[in-house]
Design a protein around this motif. Structure first.
Motif, mmCIF file in Angstrom:
data_model
loop_
_atom_site.group_PDB
_atom_site.id
_atom_site.type_symbol
_atom_site.label_atom_id
_atom_site.label_comp_id
_atom_site.label_asym_id
_atom_site.label_seq_id
_atom_site.Cartn_x
_atom_site.Cartn_y
_atom_site.Cartn_z
ATOM 1 N N ASP A 1 -10.057 6.893 -28.298
ATOM 2 C CA ASP A 1 -9.457 7.228 -27.000
ATOM 3 C C ASP A 1 -10.391 7.057 -25.802
ATOM 4 O O ASP A 1 -10.103 7.568 -24.738
ATOM 5 N N PRO B 1 -10.924 4.607 -23.208
ATOM 6 C CA PRO B 1 -10.150 3.409 -22.856
ATOM 7 C C PRO B 1 -11.012 2.199 -22.501
ATOM 8 O O PRO B 1 -10.585 1.065 -22.691
ATOM 9 N N THR C 1 -12.474 -1.525 -16.540
ATOM 10 C CA THR C 1 -12.066 -0.113 -16.607
ATOM 11 C C THR C 1 -13.230 0.857 -16.811
ATOM 12 O O THR C 1 -13.056 2.067 -16.656
#
Ligand code: PLP
Length: 356
Positions: free
Chosen positions: A250, A252, A278
């Motif tokens: 998790d 990202p 990101t």
């Protein structure tokens, strides 16, 4: 004590065990993967005017050995998902001069050897750079048995080590014979054969240009013990690689390494990819942040075409091989080795989750 210091009975025993483990007929111990790759190309008769295809993202030695033979390295880009040769781009790089491809099983993940073979004319040899791939396999077939000749490294950064050292594997008896002589100055028989033979006082013939790439018997003894632990080492690394896959899922901006079901990954390194779009910070800042937390990371490896020597000699630009450039700039190997404790692994995960 056997009395042998350089290549002798311990090296012979190590070679035999290594050949059995990797399901090949011949294994020849050498001083490093680099000298082993040189020996493999020399044994295949590669020389001036010949071209050898190499991935643009690999350790520099993969390309250097082509230059040692005065042949021309032809770079092919890599697939940033696997970090290995982008096989779809191979066919367009093959010419009449192409003699071989050096297929690197980077970080222990095997190249899709069936697809690679299918993309090449039958005359083009496959040399596996299996530096990171001791114990890895592709569809149950061990690295080192997949191409015409395979070469392993026993540098301390690899899964099993002899300090420095390497191993060349092949099923081709004629090639094995030539490489056996070349690694020992081109001598037609080894010292051990001569000493145990009927007329040990006569020197052998030298009919080939040889090198001294012999492994010492001291290293052979270390290698035998290390090899006996190889599968245990890989199983343990695979367990922690699975842990990382789950624990890092998790985050990202961090992509975990892709492991294909067709491949038993050797997990020489656990190389993640930092998504620059990101990620909260650039990769190098993340590496600095982790270093400040006591966690050592490294770029996966380098884009050879961006290194000064290659850039200048062959007039290359970073964007010539965008996949390799991308991997060069965004990969990050995080700690995975057999001396880490469970707490260490949890600590790495926590630190990565705390990057902001
Ligand atoms: C480590 C490595 C080499 C060089 O191995 P040495 O034994 O240090 O010569 C070559 N190719 C790859 C892909 C490597 O990771």
């Amino acid at each position: 004590m056997s009395g042998w210091l350089t290549q002798g009975p311990k090296v012979a025993a190590f070679e035999k065990a290594f050949a059995e483990r990797h399901q090949v007929k011949h294994a020849l111990a050498v001083t490093s993967c680099t000298t082993g790759l040189h020996l493999a190309l020399a044994g295949l008769g590669i020389g001036p005017g010949d071209e050898v295809i190499v991935p643009a993202f690999t350790w520099v030695a993969t390309a250097n050995v082509v230059l040692y033979c005065n042949a021309t390295p032809v770079f092919v880009d890599v697939d940033p998902k696997t970090y290995n040769l982008d096989i779809a781009q191979i066919a367009s790089k093959v010419t009449e001069k192409t003699k071989a491809v050096i297929a690197v099983h980077l970080f222990g993940r095997c190249v899709d050897i069936d697809a690679l073979r299918a993309a090449l004319p039958a005359r083009v040899k496959i040399v596996e750079d299996a530096a990171c791939a001791a114990g890895s396999d592709w569809k149950g077939r061990p690295a080192g048995s997949l191409g015409d000749v395979g070469v392993f490294s026993f540098h301390p950064r690899k899964s099993v080590t002899t300090g420095e050292g390497g191993m060349v594997t092949t099923n081709d008896p004629a090639l094995a014979e030539v490489m056996d002589q070349m690694r020992n100055h081109g001598a037609s028989i080894s010292e051990e054969q001569r000493h145990r033979g009927p007329r040990p006082y006569l020197l052998p013939d030298f009919n080939l240009l040889g090198y001294n790439y012999r492994m010492t018997d001291l290293q052979g003894a270390v290698g035998l013990v290390q090899l006996s632990k190889l599968d245990k080492f890989i199983d343990e690394r695979a367990r922690w690689a699975d842990f990382y896959h789950d624990a890092l899922r998790d985050i990202p901006w961090l992509r975990t390494p892709n492991s294909d079901n067709s491949c038993r990954h050797g997990w020489q390194a656990y190389v993640t990819y930092v998504d620059a779009k990101t990620a909260p910070r650039p990769r190098n800042d993340i590496m600095q942040y982790l270093m400040d937390a006591g966690i050592a990371t490294r770029p996966g490896t380098h884009a050879v075409h961006m290194l000064g020597y290659y850039r200048d000699r062959f007039n290359l630009k970073p964007e010539d091989f965008p996949g390799a450039q991308d991997c060069n700039d965004n990969t990050m190997a995080i700690p995975l080795h057999n001396r880490m404790t469970e707490e260490d692994y949890h600590y790495v995960v926590q630190a990565l989750k705390a990057v902001a």
